[in-house]
Design a protein around this motif. Structure first.
Motif, PDB file in Angstrom:
ATOM      1  N   PRO A 130       9.647  -2.028   3.711  1.00 19.76           N
ATOM      2  CA  PRO A 130       8.664  -1.197   2.982  1.00 19.76           C
ATOM      3  C   PRO A 130       7.672  -2.038   2.183  1.00 19.76           C
ATOM      4  O   PRO A 130       6.490  -1.695   2.101  1.00 19.76           O
ATOM      5  CB  PRO A 130       9.549  -0.344   2.067  1.00 19.76           C
ATOM      6  CG  PRO A 130      10.865  -0.281   2.766  1.00 19.76           C
ATOM      7  CD  PRO A 130      11.034  -1.632   3.399  1.00 19.76           C
ATOM      8  N   ARG A 131       8.134  -3.143   1.613  1.00 14.91           N
ATOM      9  CA  ARG A 131       7.235  -4.015   0.857  1.00 14.91           C
ATOM     10  C   ARG A 131       6.230  -4.698   1.796  1.00 14.91           C
ATOM     11  O   ARG A 131       5.047  -4.836   1.465  1.00 14.91           O
ATOM     12  CB  ARG A 131       8.047  -5.065   0.096  1.00 14.91           C
ATOM     13  CG  ARG A 131       9.043  -4.482  -0.908  1.00 14.91           C
ATOM     14  CD  ARG A 131       9.858  -5.584  -1.587  1.00 14.91           C
ATOM     15  NE  ARG A 131      10.824  -5.047  -2.541  1.00 14.91           N
ATOM     16  CZ  ARG A 131      12.069  -4.733  -2.252  1.00 14.91           C
ATOM     17  NH1 ARG A 131      12.519  -4.922  -1.019  1.00 14.91           N
ATOM     18  NH2 ARG A 131      12.875  -4.239  -3.164  1.00 14.91           N
ATOM     19  N   VAL A 132       6.719  -5.121   2.946  1.00 14.75           N
ATOM     20  CA  VAL A 132       5.835  -5.757   3.925  1.00 14.75           C
ATOM     21  C   VAL A 132       4.764  -4.769   4.381  1.00 14.75           C
ATOM     22  O   VAL A 132       3.574  -5.119   4.475  1.00 14.75           O
ATOM     23  CB  VAL A 132       6.644  -6.280   5.119  1.00 14.75           C
ATOM     24  CG1 VAL A 132       5.721  -6.804   6.216  1.00 14.75           C
ATOM     25  CG2 VAL A 132       7.610  -7.368   4.673  1.00 14.75           C
ATOM     26  N   HIS A 133       5.168  -3.548   4.666  1.00 13.51           N
ATOM     27  CA  HIS A 133       4.202  -2.526   5.079  1.00 13.51           C
ATOM     28  C   HIS A 133       3.123  -2.340   4.006  1.00 13.51           C
ATOM     29  O   HIS A 133       1.934  -2.210   4.324  1.00 13.51           O
ATOM     30  CB  HIS A 133       4.915  -1.195   5.329  1.00 13.51           C
ATOM     31  CG  HIS A 133       5.658  -1.126   6.624  1.00 13.51           C
ATOM     32  ND1 HIS A 133       5.066  -1.323   7.849  1.00 13.51           N
ATOM     33  CD2 HIS A 133       6.966  -0.870   6.888  1.00 13.51           C
ATOM     34  CE1 HIS A 133       5.967  -1.187   8.815  1.00 13.51           C
ATOM     35  NE2 HIS A 133       7.125  -0.915   8.253  1.00 13.51           N
ATOM     36  N   GLN A 134       3.531  -2.320   2.738  1.00 15.40           N
ATOM     37  CA  GLN A 134       2.563  -2.129   1.662  1.00 15.40           C
ATOM     38  C   GLN A 134       1.587  -3.295   1.581  1.00 15.40           C
ATOM     39  O   GLN A 134       0.374  -3.108   1.406  1.00 15.40           O
ATOM     40  CB  GLN A 134       3.279  -1.967   0.328  1.00 15.40           C
ATOM     41  CG  GLN A 134       2.336  -1.650  -0.842  1.00 15.40           C
ATOM     42  CD  GLN A 134       1.579  -0.353  -0.631  1.00 15.40           C
ATOM     43  OE1 GLN A 134       2.181   0.697  -0.438  1.00 15.40           O
ATOM     44  NE2 GLN A 134       0.237  -0.417  -0.639  1.00 15.40           N
TER      45      GLN A 134
ATOM     46  N   TRP B  74      12.332 -14.487   0.704  1.00 12.96           N
ATOM     47  CA  TRP B  74      10.992 -14.994   0.428  1.00 12.96           C
ATOM     48  C   TRP B  74      10.129 -15.094   1.681  1.00 12.96           C
ATOM     49  O   TRP B  74       8.900 -15.077   1.607  1.00 12.96           O
ATOM     50  CB  TRP B  74      11.069 -16.368  -0.249  1.00 12.96           C
ATOM     51  CG  TRP B  74      11.641 -17.468   0.625  1.00 12.96           C
ATOM     52  CD1 TRP B  74      12.943 -17.835   0.737  1.00 12.96           C
ATOM     53  CD2 TRP B  74      10.909 -18.320   1.512  1.00 12.96           C
ATOM     54  NE1 TRP B  74      13.090 -18.869   1.645  1.00 12.96           N
ATOM     55  CE2 TRP B  74      11.852 -19.192   2.128  1.00 12.96           C
ATOM     56  CE3 TRP B  74       9.561 -18.455   1.842  1.00 12.96           C
ATOM     57  CZ2 TRP B  74      11.480 -20.161   3.058  1.00 12.96           C
ATOM     58  CZ3 TRP B  74       9.191 -19.422   2.774  1.00 12.96           C
ATOM     59  CH2 TRP B  74      10.145 -20.272   3.361  1.00 12.96           C
ATOM     60  N   ARG B  75      10.771 -15.153   2.855  1.00 12.22           N
ATOM     61  CA  ARG B  75      10.012 -15.266   4.093  1.00 12.22           C
ATOM     62  C   ARG B  75       9.420 -13.944   4.559  1.00 12.22           C
ATOM     63  O   ARG B  75       8.509 -13.923   5.403  1.00 12.22           O
ATOM     64  CB  ARG B  75      10.898 -15.847   5.196  1.00 12.22           C
ATOM     65  CG  ARG B  75      11.400 -17.246   4.921  1.00 12.22           C
ATOM     66  CD  ARG B  75      12.556 -17.636   5.815  1.00 12.22           C
ATOM     67  NE  ARG B  75      13.752 -16.824   5.545  1.00 12.22           N
ATOM     68  CZ  ARG B  75      14.963 -17.090   6.017  1.00 12.22           C
ATOM     69  NH1 ARG B  75      15.127 -18.139   6.801  1.00 12.22           N
ATOM     70  NH2 ARG B  75      15.987 -16.318   5.731  1.00 12.22           N
ATOM     71  N   SER B  76       9.919 -12.838   4.050  1.00 14.45           N
ATOM     72  CA  SER B  76       9.496 -11.527   4.547  1.00 14.45           C
ATOM     73  C   SER B  76       7.992 -11.328   4.435  1.00 14.45           C
ATOM     74  O   SER B  76       7.339 -10.804   5.347  1.00 14.45           O
ATOM     75  CB  SER B  76      10.226 -10.417   3.785  1.00 14.45           C
ATOM     76  OG  SER B  76      11.624 -10.488   3.979  1.00 14.45           O
ATOM     77  N   ILE B  77       7.416 -11.733   3.318  1.00 14.89           N
ATOM     78  CA  ILE B  77       5.993 -11.496   3.078  1.00 14.89           C
ATOM     79  C   ILE B  77       5.119 -12.233   4.101  1.00 14.89           C
ATOM     80  O   ILE B  77       3.961 -11.845   4.334  1.00 14.89           O
ATOM     81  CB  ILE B  77       5.615 -11.912   1.636  1.00 14.89           C
ATOM     82  CG1 ILE B  77       4.249 -11.337   1.246  1.00 14.89           C
ATOM     83  CG2 ILE B  77       5.671 -13.410   1.465  1.00 14.89           C
ATOM     84  CD1 ILE B  77       4.188  -9.839   1.198  1.00 14.89           C
TER      85      ILE B  77
ATOM     86  N   VAL C 259       6.346  -2.995  12.297  1.00 12.96           N
ATOM     87  CA  VAL C 259       5.271  -3.722  11.614  1.00 12.96           C
ATOM     88  C   VAL C 259       4.107  -3.946  12.577  1.00 12.96           C
ATOM     89  O   VAL C 259       2.940  -3.753  12.224  1.00 12.96           O
ATOM     90  CB  VAL C 259       5.786  -5.065  11.064  1.00 12.96           C
ATOM     91  CG1 VAL C 259       4.666  -5.837  10.393  1.00 12.96           C
ATOM     92  CG2 VAL C 259       6.930  -4.822  10.084  1.00 12.96           C
ATOM     93  N   TRP C 260       4.413  -4.371  13.808  1.00  9.61           N
ATOM     94  CA  TRP C 260       3.339  -4.555  14.782  1.00  9.61           C
ATOM     95  C   TRP C 260       2.646  -3.225  15.079  1.00  9.61           C
ATOM     96  O   TRP C 260       1.425  -3.199  15.305  1.00  9.61           O
ATOM     97  CB  TRP C 260       3.891  -5.146  16.060  1.00  9.61           C
ATOM     98  CG  TRP C 260       4.332  -6.568  16.058  1.00  9.61           C
ATOM     99  CD1 TRP C 260       4.978  -7.200  17.079  1.00  9.61           C
ATOM    100  CD2 TRP C 260       4.151  -7.581  15.042  1.00  9.61           C
ATOM    101  NE1 TRP C 260       5.223  -8.524  16.751  1.00  9.61           N
ATOM    102  CE2 TRP C 260       4.723  -8.774  15.509  1.00  9.61           C
ATOM    103  CE3 TRP C 260       3.581  -7.582  13.775  1.00  9.61           C
ATOM    104  CZ2 TRP C 260       4.730  -9.954  14.773  1.00  9.61           C
ATOM    105  CZ3 TRP C 260       3.588  -8.756  13.023  1.00  9.61           C
ATOM    106  CH2 TRP C 260       4.150  -9.921  13.516  1.00  9.61           C
ATOM    107  N   GLU C 261       3.385  -2.140  15.078  1.00  7.66           N
ATOM    108  CA  GLU C 261       2.760  -0.827  15.305  1.00  7.66           C
ATOM    109  C   GLU C 261       1.819  -0.471  14.160  1.00  7.66           C
ATOM    110  O   GLU C 261       0.758   0.148  14.379  1.00  7.66           O
ATOM    111  CB  GLU C 261       3.844   0.229  15.480  1.00  7.66           C
ATOM    112  CG  GLU C 261       4.621   0.076  16.783  1.00  7.66           C
ATOM    113  CD  GLU C 261       5.810   0.992  16.893  1.00  7.66           C
ATOM    114  OE1 GLU C 261       6.266   1.233  18.025  1.00  7.66           O
ATOM    115  OE2 GLU C 261       6.313   1.469  15.846  1.00  7.66           O
ATOM    116  N   GLN C 262       2.181  -0.875  12.938  1.00  9.11           N
ATOM    117  CA  GLN C 262       1.272  -0.668  11.807  1.00  9.11           C
ATOM    118  C   GLN C 262      -0.001  -1.492  11.993  1.00  9.11           C
ATOM    119  O   GLN C 262      -1.117  -0.994  11.788  1.00  9.11           O
ATOM    120  CB  GLN C 262       1.963  -1.056  10.498  1.00  9.11           C
ATOM    121  CG  GLN C 262       1.052  -0.879   9.281  1.00  9.11           C
ATOM    122  CD  GLN C 262       1.671  -1.464   8.007  1.00  9.11           C
ATOM    123  OE1 GLN C 262       2.621  -2.240   8.071  1.00  9.11           O
ATOM    124  NE2 GLN C 262       1.135  -1.079   6.864  1.00  9.11           N
TER     125      GLN C 262
END
Length: 315
Positions: free
Chosen positions: A83-87, A109-112, A140-143
């Motif tokens: 959810p944080r990555v999507h934001q 820490w790598r997620s971002i 994420v790729w779909e976003q």
């Protein structure tokens, strides 16, 4: 110009000779590997490198952000960070850089870093894009695809298996290809379908292992200093159960651990490509790379690396 974020070595090896490309890469051993293979490289932290030097140029963008937090093994903290990555991606698509604050809140820490390509897409509006990561990153790729479509891109996303593109290894990955100058579609499989050649087996690729099917997925394994495990313990146990059957070719390989050269062959690298660093670092470079024939199929699908006249004709 083709700009690779988190460059590694796989995408570059898949490009035709003479392609105008440059990789952005932080790891010193990877940079040495790229240099010896004659791939142009800027050693840097991609997330801190400015997009400004590339503005005003025709850019194609290629990315495979780090995936350990999103994989099947380990703590899987990246999945909880989605959810944080999507934001962060949504913010970057509007020109708002919230990477620092959102990254600080991430459990891994790598997620971002999976949001990082959107900064480049917003700033540079590449003509073509190709991205790859583990299957769980498909949302994420779909976003990304939804956003890119609003900017006028043709896009395609999905989960593909590199074995369907001639690799002697089962390797499923979430992918995205996009273009502003031509219609795109995911690359069609070339192996294992009706009327197509059979999948390439592990045994045919490296001389031992499964004789009628590809190898399991090769991983980075271990650490930068040693202890490499290209196949996890569960995978090795499954492989041991078929040793001695007609499905197996055994050459006395102890503990079912392929060598660096064998891992490189299973990833589709050309023979003789030199990987730098200690053994663990070399295994990480090989196992974390985009498989070469798979990368080639994705690049072709996006129109990246094609001569200019071919791109124009496709448009």
């Amino acid at each position: 110009m083709i700009v690779h974020g988190f460059a590694g070595i796989g995408w570059s090896e898949a490009l035709p000779p003479g392609a105008n490309e440059i990789g952005l890469e932080l790891n010193a051993d990877v940079c040495r590997t790229r240099a010896s293979a004659r791939h142009a490289t800027i050693r840097c932290d991609v997330s801190q490198y400015p997009t400004r030097p590339f503005k005003g140029r025709r850019i194609d963008k290629v990315d495979s952000p780090p995936c350990p937090g999103f994989g099947k093994s380990g703590k899987k903290l990246g999945l909880r960070d989605l959810p944080r990555v999507h934001q962060a991606i949504e913010d970057l698509s509007r020109g708002k850089d919230t990477r620092a604050a959102i990254g600080a809140a991430c459990l891994d820490w790598r997620s971002i870093l999976t949001a990082e390509p959107m900064r480049w897409h917003y700033d540079l509006q590449p003509e073509a894009i190709a991205m790859e990561q583990v299957p769980s990153v498909l949302p994420v790729w779909e976003q990304y695809a939804r956003i890119l479509k609003t900017w006028g891109y043709s896009t395609a996303t999905g989960v593909l298996d590199a074995a369907d593109h001639g690799l002697g290894q089962n390797r499923k990955r979430a992918v995205l290809v996009a273009s502003r100058v031509q219609e795109v579609a995911l690359p069609a499989r070339t192996h294992g379908g009706i009327g197509q050649p059979a999948h390439v087996s592990m045994a045919d690729t490296i001389g031992w292992g499964y004789t009628q099917r590809p190898a399991p997925t090769v991983t980075g394994g271990g650490t930068a200093t040693g202890g490499a495990e290209p196949f996890g313990n569960g995978t090795r146990q499954a492989m041991k159960r078929v040793i001695g059957t007609p499905l197996w070719r055994d050459r006395g390989i102890p503990n079912l651990r392929p060598t660096i050269a064998e891992c490189a062959a299973l990833q589709g690298f050309r023979p003789g490509l030199k990987f730098h660093g200690l053994a663990g670092s070399q295994h990480l470079q090989v196992g974390n790379a985009v498989a070469v024939p798979f990368a080639a199929a994705l690049l072709a699908a996006a129109g990246i690396g094609q001569p200019a006249h071919q791109l124009a004709a496709a448009a």
